[in-house]
Scaffold this active site. Structure first.
Site, PDB file in Angstrom:
ATOM      1  N   HIS A   1      35.866 -17.084 -28.008  1.00  0.00           N
ATOM      2  CA  HIS A   1      34.673 -17.767 -27.510  1.00  0.00           C
ATOM      3  C   HIS A   1      33.740 -16.782 -26.783  1.00  0.00           C
ATOM      4  O   HIS A   1      32.511 -16.871 -26.902  1.00  0.00           O
ATOM      5  CB  HIS A   1      35.112 -18.901 -26.584  1.00  0.00           C
TER       6      HIS A   1
ATOM      7  N   GLU B   1      31.788 -15.014 -29.289  1.00  0.00           N
ATOM      8  CA  GLU B   1      30.743 -15.905 -29.818  1.00  0.00           C
ATOM      9  C   GLU B   1      29.472 -15.784 -28.958  1.00  0.00           C
ATOM     10  O   GLU B   1      28.363 -15.647 -29.477  1.00  0.00           O
ATOM     11  CB  GLU B   1      31.260 -17.340 -29.852  1.00  0.00           C
ATOM     12  N   HIS B   2      29.646 -15.799 -27.632  1.00  0.00           N
ATOM     13  CA  HIS B   2      28.478 -15.630 -26.742  1.00  0.00           C
ATOM     14  C   HIS B   2      27.832 -14.259 -26.945  1.00  0.00           C
ATOM     15  O   HIS B   2      26.609 -14.130 -26.951  1.00  0.00           O
ATOM     16  CB  HIS B   2      28.916 -15.740 -25.285  1.00  0.00           C
TER      17      HIS B   2
ATOM     18  N   GLU C   1      30.869 -21.814 -17.553  1.00  0.00           N
ATOM     19  CA  GLU C   1      31.086 -22.813 -18.602  1.00  0.00           C
ATOM     20  C   GLU C   1      32.457 -23.480 -18.412  1.00  0.00           C
ATOM     21  O   GLU C   1      32.604 -24.696 -18.544  1.00  0.00           O
ATOM     22  CB  GLU C   1      30.992 -22.167 -19.991  1.00  0.00           C
TER      23      GLU C   1
END
Lengths: 436, 447
Positions: free
Chosen positions: B71, B74-75, B151
């Site tokens: 993840h 992904e950012h 997040e």
């Protein structure tokens, strides 16, 4: 290269891409108006029906009754009790969904062409003869109360309610349309029947339909479905004054990340400066990764996962809101950055490049909204409720493109009021206290 | 000669498939020479496309100790490449009137843009660029690590239901990475660095590990031509590892967890059972479990809802869930939210007794017919949302399934029998493979 592509996009996308999709204005033999887009390639229709007024029509002391009534409308009708009703609806493979917000209640229906008459017959019974059986009232009331209890522990809901209380005084907007545990617990069947009569009336109805249906078929359907509703409902309350002052309100809540909701008065949808404000807001805090707030608070400083601002033009008041969530130790810094950006925008407005980029985005993204029959039906009803002309879709991008940098600077100075910005912070924020 | 022959095959292998796709969803599939799979779903009603690239790499593919790196990466793919500045990717999409984003799950990471149809080439140019060419700075790492920690704060730590779910999942999987949260454990997220991110990137981001899915107002020929131009030129990664993950041992002990949190307003019971997933060519068991979830707890007329909400007022909510689209063993889940005055134990006992009754009574033929009818109708409604069809293909193809499996699934569901459903229920409802979780309000300490 990039400049070239952007310019090309601006020229191309400014064209009304949806010009070939015609919205027809349909008036049924019985006099009910609707907007229709015929789309025969898939054998189903999406039908959106809205009644103006929403939970703001709750009678004094009966907060939550409109919401509960809309939750009960699918719990049995005519000679079908809740269970038989659910079986009938499932066997038709149709879906009806119901919603209640501050300004309207809505019914969104989706049904196949092959059994349309049967579905409309069931929906007619639903709207005209809901049973409101006591066991269903008790069951759905328990669900609503369970939700309200969870809301009471949800930082975002807590922040929203605190802000509304401060902003709207004794107007219905000041309190949650779902009611409180106490108010919902006290509602009776008579209250629910009264709420049904108050809002499902022909003097406040708006209809959109998209799909495999002709204008003639729709006209007949509307009369069958709606013509026997009462002519008039309850009066809609007057406008609310937005009374919130600048400052900070901290609501103590034990959580690692503080949630902040902030805002002040806003701008009405029918204000001639609305498009300037809309572009301004896009640049400030609505433009996803590209907005100033996102760039300063997230991309440069890593203070949050998301920060946004929103124009909220409601029927009876307009506010300008924003939200952010940051760890308790960092929320104060996030708020400082947001205040600084609010102030900078109020003083300086936007740059020519920001304006051009925003226009390119907004005009290019507009046609992307019209994806799916239900989506388009909803947009058409929204346009009618805002009193927009039927050719609005084709002219909307021209209105965006007509906004000048001077317009934005002037509107920024009027709309953005850094001194009136009030932050409601829910959490254990370090270095922040409630101001007076 | 041989080369020319190979080329002809590549072109032809696409063509007969198109001809076959006379079914109602207009889906075309082919594979580029470097192994990149392509799916095209046509909908010409509006001049809009969605362009997606799915990687067969998710959090369950992460090395031990760096949870959250899939993840995190992904950012980081929104930062600079050799030709784009940091943030320029999204800015360019926006400047072309489009929206972009990305998402990460256990079995996949996916990137997408929705734009006007004539922008497709630019999207492919940029997406193919960041498949191989990202350039990160230490500042990107530090700032974006703060963002993913916020997040996690927002999605998980601020929400007792999420924290409870995380603990439940960790208890369900004894050995498989599905027990580790997609976003990562905080203490490991805090240590993620440049090398962790780049190592994951270099291992998994290549055309032979990716699927291109384009939906909307496009012609398959056009997609093929553009895909060859932008993705087809990227060499396959010959060292792409096989996706072998540590599997579950036999689960032999029922587990119970109690999660207490002062922020809990509405306590509930969540039960999960280890369950088989859809396997290529063998989706029948999963189809039976899908139907079981619908019949038991899929809506107003479901068996549990009728017994526990209508016949008795034991619960305010009950639901059963099964998502079979998963590379490895998945779960079958039940949630009961007790009514006021009903304890968690009473709600749990009532749920178990009712499931036992369901199994003893067998499936009601009318209920099963109604669900099948609704599924048939949902295929018509699905055509109104081609992006939803795109997601269905993306999830399936990154979970070990084939295009044929995706297309066979609706018919397999229609063919499920009542005996198969009861057999599936008996097989999956095994206490030894289960976790029972209670989410409770923390008892306040009295002074």
């Amino acid at each position: 290269m990039k400049l070239f592509l952007s310019t090309l996009a601006a020229v191309f996308l400014a064209l009304p891409v949806w010009a070939e999709v015609k919205i027809q204005e349909v008036t049924s033999p019985g006099g009910i108006d609707a907007w229709l887009v015929e789309e025969h390639s898939i054998p189903f229709t999406a039908l959106e029906i809205r009644f103006r007024g929403g939970t703001s029509l709750d009678a004094p002391g009966k907060r939550g009754v409109t919401n509960l009534m809309m939750g009960l409308i699918e719990e049995g009708a005519g000679d079908l009790d809740a269970r038989a009703y659910a079986r009938k609806l499932e066997s038709l493979a149709a879906s009806f969904s119901y919603n209640a917000d501050d300004d309207s209640v809505s019914i969104s229906a989706r049904f196949l062409t092959e059994n349309r008459d049967e579905v409309i017959d069931l929906l007619r019974t639903t709207l005209h003869q809901p049973r409101f059986d006591q066991d269903a009232i008790d069951r759905v009331r328990a669900q609503v109360v369970s939700g309200l209890k969870s809301d009471a522990e949800d930082p975002n809901t807590i922040a929203g309610e605190a802000f509304s209380t401060m902003a709207f005084g004794d107007h219905p907007y000041a309190t949650d349309g779902k009611g409180t545990v106490d108010s919902v617990s006290a509602l009776t069947r008579d209250d629910i029947v009264a709420a049904h009569k108050n809002i499902l009336a022909l003097d406040r109805i708006y209809v959109g339909a998209v799909g495999d249906i002709t204008a003639e078929e729709l006209g007949a359907l509307l009369d069958e479905l709606l013509a026997d509703l009462p002519a008039a409902g309850a009066p809609i309350p007057g406008k609310a004054d937005v009374t919130i002052d600048g400052g900070v309100t901290v609501v103590d809540f034990n959580t690692p990340q503080s949630v902040a909701l902030f805002g002040h008065s806003g701008i009405d949808r029918d204000d001639e400066d609305f498009f300037a404000a809309y572009i301004l807001n896009h640049i400030l805090g609505a433009g996803s990764f590209e907005s100033r707030l996102m760039s300063e608070v997230r991309e440069k400083r890593g203070l949050t996962y998301g920060v946004y601002s929103y124009l909220v033009p409601k029927d009876l008041a307009s506010i300008y809101l924003g939200s952010v969530a940051s760890g308790n130790a960092r929320i104060a810094e996030a708020i400082d950055v947001i205040r600084a950006e609010w102030t900078r925008m109020a003083k300086e407005g936007v740059t020519e490049k920001e304006l051009q980029d925003a226009k390119t985005y907004l005009t290019g993204a507009y046609p992307l909204r019209f994806d799916g029959n239900g989506q388009i039906a909803g947009i058409m009803v929204g346009m009618q409720m805002q009193d927009l002309p039927i050719d609005y879709i084709a002219t909307r991008n021209d209105k965006v493109n007509a906004v000048t940098i001077e317009d934005i600077k002037r509107v920024a100075g009027e709309l953005l009021k850094p001194d009136e910005l009030h932050f409601v912070v829910v959490g254990k924020p370090e270095g922040l206290e409630t101001t007076n | 000669m041989i080369r020319a022959f190979a080329l002809a095959v590549a072109v032809c292998s696409a063509a007969p498939l198109w001809a076959e796709q006379e079914q109602r969803e207009e889906v075309t599939t082919f594979t580029l020479d470097n192994g990149m799979d392509v799916v095209v779903i046509e909908d010409h009603r509006a001049p809009v496309v969605q362009h997606m690239v799915w990687y067969r790499a998710g959090s369950a593919d992460e090395p031990v100790g760096v949870s959250g790196v899939a993840h995190f990466l992904e950012h980081l793919l929104f930062k600079a490449t050799d030709t784009l500045e940091s943030g320029e990717f999204s800015a360019t999409v926006a400047a072309n009137g489009g929206r972009d984003n990305a998402f990460t799950s256990y079995d996949y990471t996916a990137y997408f843009q929705r734009v006007a149809a004539d922008r497709l080439e630019l999207m492919m140019q940029m997406e193919s660029d960041r498949m191989r060419n990202i350039r990160l700075t230490e500042r990107d790492i530090a700032t974006e690590r703060d963002v993913i920690l916020e997040e996690r704060n927002q999605r998980t730590d601020s929400n007792p239901r999420s924290l409870f779910g995380e603990q439940l999942n960790a208890s369900q999987y004894l050995n498989h990475r599905y027990g580790v949260p997609i976003i990562g454990w905080r203490h490991e997220m805090e240590e993620l660095d440049m090398e962790d991110a780049l190592s994951f990137y270099q291992t998994y981001y290549s055309p032979n590990n990716a699927i291109l899915i384009v939906s909307g107002d496009v012609e398959p020929d056009e997609v093929k031509q553009l895909a060859d131009k932008y993705y087809g030129v990227i060499p396959a990664n010959p060292d792409l590892p096989e996706r072998t993950r540590s599997q579950e041992p036999p689960q032999t002990a029922a587990r119970r967890i109690v999660y207490e949190d002062a922020r809990v307003a509405q306590p509930y019971v969540h039960r999960s059972y280890l369950a088989p997933e859809r396997d290529p060519g063998e989706q029948e068991d999963a189809a039976a479990l899908f139907m079981l979830a619908q019949l038991l707890g899929g809506g107003t007329t479901s068996y549990l809802n009728e017994k526990l909400q209508f016949d008795t007022q034991t619960v305010v909510y009950v639901g059963a869930f099964y998502n079979g689209t998963s590379l490895d063993d998945t779960t079958f889940d039940l949630i009961v939210v007790p009514s006021e005055g009903v304890t968690l134990q009473e709600a749990e006992d009532a749920m178990d007794a009712t499931i036992a009754e369901f199994i003893a009574e067998g499936v009601d033929a009318g209920d099963l017919d109604r669900i099948k009818m609704q599924l048939r109708a949902s295929q018509i409604y699905a055509r109104d949302n081609v992006d939803g069809i795109a997601n269905r293909y993306g999830q399936a193809l990154t979970s070990g399934l084939t295009v044929e499996d995706v297309q066979a699934w609706p018919e397999i569901l229609q063919a499920v029998t009542d005996e198969q459903i009861i057999a599936a229920a008996k097989s999956v409802i095994q206490p030894e493979t289960s976790v029972t979780g209670w989410l409770m309000r923390e008892q306040e300490v009295t002074q």
